[in-house]
Scaffold this motif. Structure first.
Motif, short mmCIF file in Angstrom:
data_model
loop_
_atom_site.label_atom_id
_atom_site.label_comp_id
_atom_site.label_asym_id
_atom_site.label_seq_id
_atom_site.Cartn_x
_atom_site.Cartn_y
_atom_site.Cartn_z
N THR A 183 98.81 43.34 106.76
CA THR A 183 97.63 43.84 106.04
C THR A 183 97.96 45.08 105.20
N TYR A 184 99.24 45.32 104.97
CA TYR A 184 99.69 46.52 104.26
C TYR A 184 99.02 46.67 102.89
N ASP A 185 98.50 47.86 102.64
CA ASP A 185 97.88 48.15 101.35
C ASP A 185 98.61 49.35 100.74
N HIS A 186 99.19 49.15 99.56
CA HIS A 186 100.06 50.17 98.96
C HIS A 186 99.32 51.48 98.72
N ASN A 187 98.10 51.40 98.17
CA ASN A 187 97.36 52.63 97.84
C ASN A 187 96.99 53.42 99.10
N GLN A 188 96.54 52.68 100.13
CA GLN A 188 96.21 53.36 101.39
C GLN A 188 97.45 54.02 101.98
N ALA A 189 98.59 53.35 101.85
CA ALA A 189 99.83 53.90 102.39
C ALA A 189 100.20 55.20 101.67
N GLU A 190 100.08 55.20 100.34
CA GLU A 190 100.40 56.42 99.58
C GLU A 190 99.49 57.57 100.00
N THR A 191 98.21 57.29 100.20
CA THR A 191 97.26 58.33 100.62
C THR A 191 97.66 58.86 102.00
N ALA A 192 97.99 57.96 102.91
CA ALA A 192 98.36 58.38 104.27
C ALA A 192 99.61 59.26 104.24
N THR A 199 113.41 52.42 105.18
CA THR A 199 113.17 52.37 106.62
C THR A 199 112.38 53.60 107.09
N ASP A 200 112.68 54.75 106.50
CA ASP A 200 111.96 55.97 106.89
C ASP A 200 110.47 55.84 106.61
N ARG A 201 110.16 55.37 105.41
CA ARG A 201 108.76 55.19 105.00
C ARG A 201 108.06 54.18 105.90
N ALA A 202 108.74 53.06 106.18
CA ALA A 202 108.13 52.01 107.00
C ALA A 202 107.89 52.49 108.42
N THR A 203 108.83 53.28 108.96
CA THR A 203 108.66 53.78 110.32
C THR A 203 107.48 54.73 110.40
N ILE A 204 107.40 55.63 109.43
CA ILE A 204 106.30 56.59 109.42
C ILE A 204 104.96 55.86 109.27
N LEU A 205 104.90 54.93 108.33
CA LEU A 205 103.64 54.21 108.13
C LEU A 205 103.29 53.38 109.37
N GLY A 206 104.31 52.81 110.02
CA GLY A 206 104.05 52.07 111.26
C GLY A 206 103.45 52.98 112.32
N LEU A 207 103.99 54.19 112.44
CA LEU A 207 103.44 55.14 113.43
C LEU A 207 102.06 55.62 113.03
N ALA A 228 104.38 49.66 115.50
CA ALA A 228 103.08 49.13 115.93
C ALA A 228 103.12 48.79 117.43
N ARG A 229 104.25 48.19 117.85
CA ARG A 229 104.38 47.86 119.28
C ARG A 229 104.42 49.13 120.13
N PHE A 230 105.07 50.16 119.60
CA PHE A 230 105.15 51.42 120.37
C PHE A 230 103.76 52.06 120.49
N LEU A 231 102.97 51.99 119.42
CA LEU A 231 101.61 52.53 119.51
C LEU A 231 100.82 51.81 120.59
N ASP A 232 101.02 50.48 120.69
CA ASP A 232 100.33 49.72 121.76
C ASP A 232 100.77 50.20 123.14
N MET A 233 102.07 50.49 123.27
CA MET A 233 102.56 51.01 124.57
C MET A 233 101.91 52.36 124.87
#
Ligand code: SF4
Length: 457
Positions: free
Chosen positions: A76-85, A61-69, A28-33
């Motif tokens: 505000t993490y939502d499991h269903n939205q994450a699966e769709t993404a 960690t792989d899943r969290a990094t991808i979802l963060g990007l 998330a911080r990298f996206l801000d940069m």
């Protein structure tokens, strides 16, 4: 030094604050940069190093990094939205974070587990890169996930510990000795000093509603864990036990059959409920980390359900006192299993919970400091060796035992007058030195200990 109660206790997702939440926060911080950069970007890449690589798959960690990007954040993490993404990404190889153009990202080739090149700043290192239309890297940042969901850039880490740049607080204690001296001079309790610090930064209404919400999320997590059975994900086939044990404890109530030590089962089951939820990727509160998230809520729940005269009105004091102790440990040693072993996670959690319980049971500042010291002292040397890199074995039971030690430590301290031989500061320094001396095999790499000795794993 000021570390807010809301930095110590953060609502997030399982299974790991350093390996799941931290990488998501870093992304998330990298996206801000990227948003603040004048360059035009067409893609992103990531590489995971050290412990993030070794136990990254088990800790998601792989899943969290991808979802963060992709723009997800733990709060505000939502499991269903994450699966769709994730499903969309696997078809398109395109991420759509807000405020940025469509970004190319192939999870198979753009996320690298680098086992051979640990980064120098911390065991949990990662490099995030943004690329132009030709695929050349035009922006790059090294991040370290330093435990408890805290993230620092390489530059911030190199600048040292002085990350708190806010206005001075009324009681800026950096050590337990200073904390006790300020309490003596002001005549205030530890929670009152911590409250004054919080109010000077964030205002009173924010504190009340924020601590209320923290306990609500912790307690909801216990409730979900006590009512859900099945098998935990990850391939170890670990069965959820909290529901079955809790059902039995309810059944046995009032039957006059139970031995006095059954109270330990209550403490364990509350903690195990939280850590089973954490292992399943559910919503938890870092306390101070995800892996150790069960100790403190279990101790609060023990207080509310089993201690005569307990009141929810005291939970804020419990959390503030615990956060004060957690801040001392984090500032002077570590709350990261990858940095100092499990003594830094479950040991710190037990010290915080013991201090909180001692406070709401009427302990003096000296007794509270003693309670924290007893709890931490008897976790010194404890290694981190999660089987298959999953935050399940030994982590789930370990939180139960951590809660039992926390309650015992508070009780012992309350039976004394606060004087004792080993100061909390000496114990924290011992934990730091022991962590520095500990072999890397026992620091969340799953290269030693139970992780290599449990059959068929
Ligand atoms: S062994 Fe302790 S430090 Fe390691 S993952 Fe489990 S709870 Fe965290």
């Amino acid at each position: 030094m000021f570390l807010s109660v809301f930095e110590m206790f953060k609502v997030g997702i399982g299974p790991s604050s350093s390996h799941t939440m931290g990488p998501m926060v870093a992304a998330a911080r990298f996206l801000d940069m990227m948003r603040a950069s004048p360059f035009q970007f067409a893609g992103v890449r990531a590489s995971l190093h050290g412990s993030l690589a070794f136990t990254g798959v088990g800790h998601a960690t792989d899943r969290a990094t991808i979802l963060g990007l992709a723009g997800f954040v733990p709060e505000t993490y939502d499991h269903n939205q994450a699966e769709t993404a994730l499903a969309t990404l696997s078809d398109t190889h395109i991420l759509h974070p807000d405020g940025l153009p469509a970004l190319h990202f192939n999870p198979k080739t753009d996320l690298i587990f680098d086992y051979d090149t640990p980064l120098t700043g911390h065991a949990n290192g990662m490099i995030l890169m943004a690329t132009d239309a030709q695929g050349d890297v035009t922006l790059q940042q090294v991040f370290y996930s330093i435990g408890g969901g805290f993230v620092m850039t390489e530059e911030e880490l190199a600048a040292g510990k002085a990350t708190d740049e806010g206005a001075p607080v009324p009681y800026p204690f950096k050590t337990a000795a200073e904390m006790l001296e300020m309490a003596e001079r002001s005549g205030k309790t530890i929670s009152a000093m911590k409250r004054a610090n919080e109010v000077s930064r964030n205002g009173d209404p924010h504190l009340r509603s924020g601590t209320k919400r923290l306990w609500q999320v912790m307690n909801d997590c216990i409730t979900r864990g006590l009512t859900t059975d099945g098998t935990l994900p990850g391939g170890l086939n670990v069965k959820r036990r909290a529901k079955g044990i809790h059902d039995k404890l309810i059944e046995e109530r009032g039957m006059n059959l139970t031995a006095p030590h059954t109270i330990n089962d209550w403490m364990s089951v509350y903690a195990m409920a939280v850590n089973e939820e954490n292992a399943a990727g559910g919503q938890v509160v870092t306390a101070p980390t995800n892996g150790a998230a069960g100790v403190l809520p279990a101790t609060v729940r023990y207080y509310l359900d089993h201690v005569p005269g307990a009141s929810e009105a005291h939970i804020e004091d419990f959390l503030l006192t615990a956060a004060a102790i957690g801040g001392l440990v984090k500032y002077n040693a570590s709350i990261s299993g990858a940095e100092a072993g499990c003594q830094a996670e479950v040991g710190s959690a037990a010290a915080m919970a013991a201090a909180g319980l001692c406070a709401v049971m009427g302990g003096t500042p000296q007794q509270i400091e003693n309670a924290a010291e007893i709890a931490l002292e008897h976790h010194l040397g404890m290694t981190c060796d999660p089987v298959r890199g999953l935050v399940q074995v030994p982590c789930i039971e370990r939180n139960g035992l951590g809660a039992i030690k926390a309650v015992s430590a508070a009780s012992l301290a309350l039976r004394g007058d606060g004087t004792h031989l080993v100061p909390l500061d000496a114990c924290i320094e011992t934990m730091r030195q022991t962590g520095a001396d500990m072999s890397e095999k026992y620091k969340e790499t799953s290269l030693g200990g139970l992780a290599v000795n449990v059959p068929n794993c």
